[in-house]
Scaffold this active site. Structure first.
Site, mmCIF file in Angstrom:
data_model
loop_
_atom_site.group_PDB
_atom_site.id
_atom_site.type_symbol
_atom_site.label_atom_id
_atom_site.label_comp_id
_atom_site.label_asym_id
_atom_site.label_seq_id
_atom_site.Cartn_x
_atom_site.Cartn_y
_atom_site.Cartn_z
ATOM 1 N N GLU A 387 -2.612 -5.565 6.592
ATOM 2 C CA GLU A 387 -3.524 -5.863 6.165
ATOM 3 C C GLU A 387 -3.112 -6.794 4.967
ATOM 4 O OE1 GLU A 387 -5.632 -2.367 4.613
ATOM 5 O OE2 GLU A 387 -5.333 -2.188 6.148
ATOM 6 N N GLU A 430 -5.241 1.999 9.328
ATOM 7 C CA GLU A 430 -3.614 1.383 10.058
ATOM 8 C C GLU A 430 -3.091 2.480 11.189
ATOM 9 O OE1 GLU A 430 -5.077 1.061 5.246
ATOM 10 O OE2 GLU A 430 -6.095 2.490 7.237
ATOM 11 N N GLN A 452 -0.046 -1.241 3.898
ATOM 12 C CA GLN A 452 -0.934 -1.597 2.229
ATOM 13 C C GLN A 452 -0.235 -0.484 0.825
ATOM 14 O OE1 GLN A 452 -4.753 -3.583 0.988
ATOM 15 N NE2 GLN A 452 -3.019 -4.940 1.523
ATOM 16 N N ASP A 455 -1.061 6.144 0.419
ATOM 17 C CA ASP A 455 -2.721 6.961 0.296
ATOM 18 C C ASP A 455 -3.568 6.807 1.666
ATOM 19 O OD1 ASP A 455 -2.524 7.339 -2.964
ATOM 20 O OD2 ASP A 455 -1.536 5.208 -2.253
ATOM 21 N N ILE A 457 -2.269 5.753 5.116
ATOM 22 C CA ILE A 457 -1.411 6.121 5.481
ATOM 23 C C ILE A 457 -1.817 7.113 6.606
ATOM 24 C CG2 ILE A 457 0.198 7.923 5.189
ATOM 25 C CD1 ILE A 457 2.789 6.174 5.712
ATOM 26 N N HIS A 500 -4.619 5.213 -4.571
ATOM 27 C CA HIS A 500 -3.372 4.583 -5.263
ATOM 28 C C HIS A 500 -1.837 4.671 -5.588
ATOM 29 C CE1 HIS A 500 -6.778 2.130 -4.427
ATOM 30 N NE2 HIS A 500 -6.107 0.745 -4.491
#
Length: 696
Positions: A387, A430, A452, A455, A457, A500
């Site tokens: 992304e 993802e 990215q 958190d 994944i 994050h």
């Protein structure tokens, strides 16, 4: 097997060569006989699981006639036994899997039966998770398109009119990964043939409880997808419609989906009894549509076979399978000492040299960016995607903007330098990112997908754990997934909050088949990343977000030959009072804490979490007799627990004090800065632990 003599047959029936129909009738009978033999072996405790392909034979044999083993690529599912026979797999090879023999060519006894893996035919090793093979199939087709335009890539081969076949049941179409796969296949106009075998049930759940409409209706909004509804019980219809579907995909007209109605005369598996939920009337009605009986009747009515011919073929099929079973039962049993073989392949033979001090001093993030540029310059097999990783959505826009290159700018300039084929954006999905990377990796490419934020994944966990990490082991070393999965991880940025700022690396170090590294400074990031791209297995490359732009972890950019072997720690400071083991963003906090206390602390930065440097830790503990383990992740069940357990088991008599840990509190990371500080370990927490340990 000796073939029964058949009468002189007409050259064609319903447009299909009679000799091909006869041969496929033989293979269908063999396929069914394998099912029956496996059931008998299971009841005799000579096999240990059975899942049937009965009722699907006409569909898969009809399609196999138009597919090319060793040329096309195949991602089947566990009912595709007849397809495997049609592609040239022998009954003996299938039964070797049933009895779990060491000679089982698919897995050496590691997988259940019907989990095919035949590299010479491009049949890619299969997992049990329903629908998880679909995104890798898309990645495989994507890789084929890339490879064919770049002849000569090491270890890569492709053909301009190849296709990728992937099959699944109607029930598996409920999986989100199926829809993610369709999305990319259609967006990229890839040569993928999706085959949905619809037998009306997902174990005991009927199709009506799975979807509001048949899958062939649900997918009509996907532009570029050719949809083919087929009676999969009718061999001749499959031959005709299947040929058209395959020819269209092979001609480069985009993906196709075959929705085939089939039967399921046997239970889902021998762990299931469909008589508990299907009425006798329903089962009797289904028996009327058995595809083998239907094919036999049509061949007899067309005077291609006589009743005697058909009976002889069925009898010889059973004899052939019985003989194959005898050979399978006499084959070697697996040796228990081999269970750890092919979890991963050998690590790259790397020796850490001198990083040098003549390069430009760069930050941690810039070191990663420069290393990606360097590696992509040398190896055209490397592709970076995820992304926002591209510089701009189009070449036209690229001319007018500075370029993005990820939310942290780590991939900045890659698209501009290497083109959109090698650095590109993906859908915000993802599992799609990682699944496509897996499909590319099995073709010999070296994909580097990016997640990215750590958190997010978790939606890719099926692809990471079930597919990528098990591929080498479950195929007994026949397939591997050489990909470098880059992930931004961690907190200490303030304002990141729960979505994050999380860690959780221990979850991944628990997964066999996956390497995990986490550098804390610029030179280590370059050295470990270079080694990662030499691995033949998946590497989780964790990049701490807080470290990207710090000044304290800058280094001269090391020369291109500087590499760091996995499993080798580094000493940040040497000391005699306490050993402190850490990694990531807590390395610098540990340095600050040691200075604050005035103690002589030996700080070890692990750098690599699997494998990790047990020898360095034990050697240091033998000297200091005290150990503190520090990490950003939650203390409970964190990676530090593994370090503590190993030291306790192996260095107990070297210890003069209990082993201690410092980590995050058992909660989620908060948004407000003072709350985040209270949750994550600070240098003051580490200093307090050092003082307490020294006082014991």
């Amino acid at each position: 097997m000796a073939k029964a003599q058949t009468r002189a047959a007409p050259r064609k029936h319903r447009g299909i060569a009679a000799d091909e129909a006869i041969e496929d009738f033989r293979l269908a009978c063999i396929s069914r006989a394998i099912d029956d033999r496996e059931i008998a072996l299971l009841r005799q405790s000579k096999a240990f699981f059975q899942i049937s392909g009965a009722g699907h034979e006409a569909l898969y044999l009809g399609l196999a006639r138009h597919l090319r083993p060793g040329y096309d690529w195949f991602f089947p599912y566990y009912r595709d036994g007849a397809l495997a026979l049609g592609l040239g797999v022998s009954a003996k090879d299938m039964l070797l899997a049933s009895v779990g023999s060491a000679d089982d060519p698919s897995s050496g006894g590691r997988q259940m039966p019907c989990h095919w893996s035949f590299p010479d035919r491009n049949i890619v090793t299969e997992s049990s998770a329903t629908g998880s093979q679909v995104i890798p199939a898309v990645g495989c087709a994507e890789a084929g398109r890339y490879i064919v335009r770049r002849p000569g890539l090491p270890g890569c081969e492709a053909y301009g009119d190849e296709l990728t076949y992937v099959s699944l049941g109607e029930g598996a179409c409920s999986q989100g990964e199926f829809w993610e796969a369709l999305n990319s296949a259609c967006t990229l106009h890839l040569p993928v043939l999706f085959v949905v075998a619809d037998n009306g049930y997902a174990i005991s759940v009927p199709a009506d409880d799975q979807h509001p409409a048949p899958v062939s209706e649900l997918v009509r909004g996907f532009r570029g997808l050719a949809i083919h509804k087929v009676d999969g019980r009718d061999y001749f219809e499959v031959r005709t419609k299947g040929k058209k579907a395959i020819e269209r995909v092979r001609a480069g007209e985009g993906p196709g989906l075959v929705h085939a109605i089939v039967t399921r005369p046997y239970s889902h598996s021998l762990s299931d009894d469909q008589r508990k939920y299907r009425s006798p009337a329903e089962l009797a009605e289904e028996q009327e549509y058995d595809p083998i009986d239907q094919l036999e009747r049509e061949l007899i009515e067309a005077q291609i076979l006589s009743d005697e011919d058909a009976a002889a073929i069925r009898r010889e099929a059973k004899e052939h399978v019985a003989e194959a079973a005898t050979h399978a039962l006499a084959a070697r049993r697996p040796d228990p000492v081999t269970v750890l073989e092919n979890v991963t392949g050998p690590l790259p033979d790397v020796t850490e040299g001198d990083p040098g001090d003549t390069g430009d001093v760069v930050t941690y993030g810039e070191s990663i960016r420069l290393t990606l540029h360097e590696l992509m310059e040398r190896d055209e097999r490397i592709r970076v995607f995820g992304e926002d990783v591209a510089d701009a959505p189009t070449d036209e826009a690229l001319e007018a903007v500075a370029g993005k290159g990820g939310v942290f700018g780590i991939t900045h300039g890659l698209q501009r330098k290497f083109g959109k084929a090698r650095c590109f954006n993906t859908p915000l999905a993802e599992a799609n990112i990682i699944g496509r990377a897996i499909g590319q990796a099995v073709r010999g490419l070296r994909p580097s997908p990016e997640i990215q934020f750590f958190d997010y994944i978790w939606t890719a966990m099926q692809q990471i754990k079930t597919e990528a990490a098990t591929t080498r082991w479950r195929s007994d070393g026949q397939w591997s997934v050489p990909m470098v999965l880059r992930v931004a991880i961690g907190g200490y940025l303030q304002g990141g909050a729960i979505w994050h700022s999380q860690s959780g690396e221990a979850i991944f170090t628990h997964i066999p088949g996956l390497f995990v590294v986490m550098p804390s400074r610029a030179r280590d990031a370059a050295g470990l990343l270079r080694t990662a791209f030499e691995c033949e297995d998946p590497v989780l490359f964790l990049e701490h977000k807080h470290l990207y732009r710090q000044m304290y972890n800058r280094d001269p950019f090391p020369s291109a030959d500087y590499k760091i072997p996995f499993g080798k720690a580094t000493y940040v400071t040497r000391g005699d009072d306490i050993t402190l083991v850490t990694y990531g963003a807590t390395v610098q906090r540990s340095v600050q804490a040691a200075r604050e206390t005035g103690l002589s602390v030996e700080i070890i930065d692990l750098r690599s979490l699997w494998p990790w440097d047990k020898e360095a830790v034990c050697e240091s503990v033998a000297k200091t007799s005290r150990l503190l383990v520090v990490h950003e992740d939650i203390t409970d069940f964190g990676f530090g627990a593994e370090v503590v357990a190993h030291v306790t088991e192996n260095c107990f008599f070297d210890l003069d004090a209990p082993v201690m840990r410092v980590g995050a509190k058992r909660t989620h990371v908060a948004y407000e800065p003072t709350l985040e500080d209270a949750i994550l370990p600070q240098s003051s927490d580490i200093a307090a632990a050092l003082r307490a340990l020294a006082a014991i």
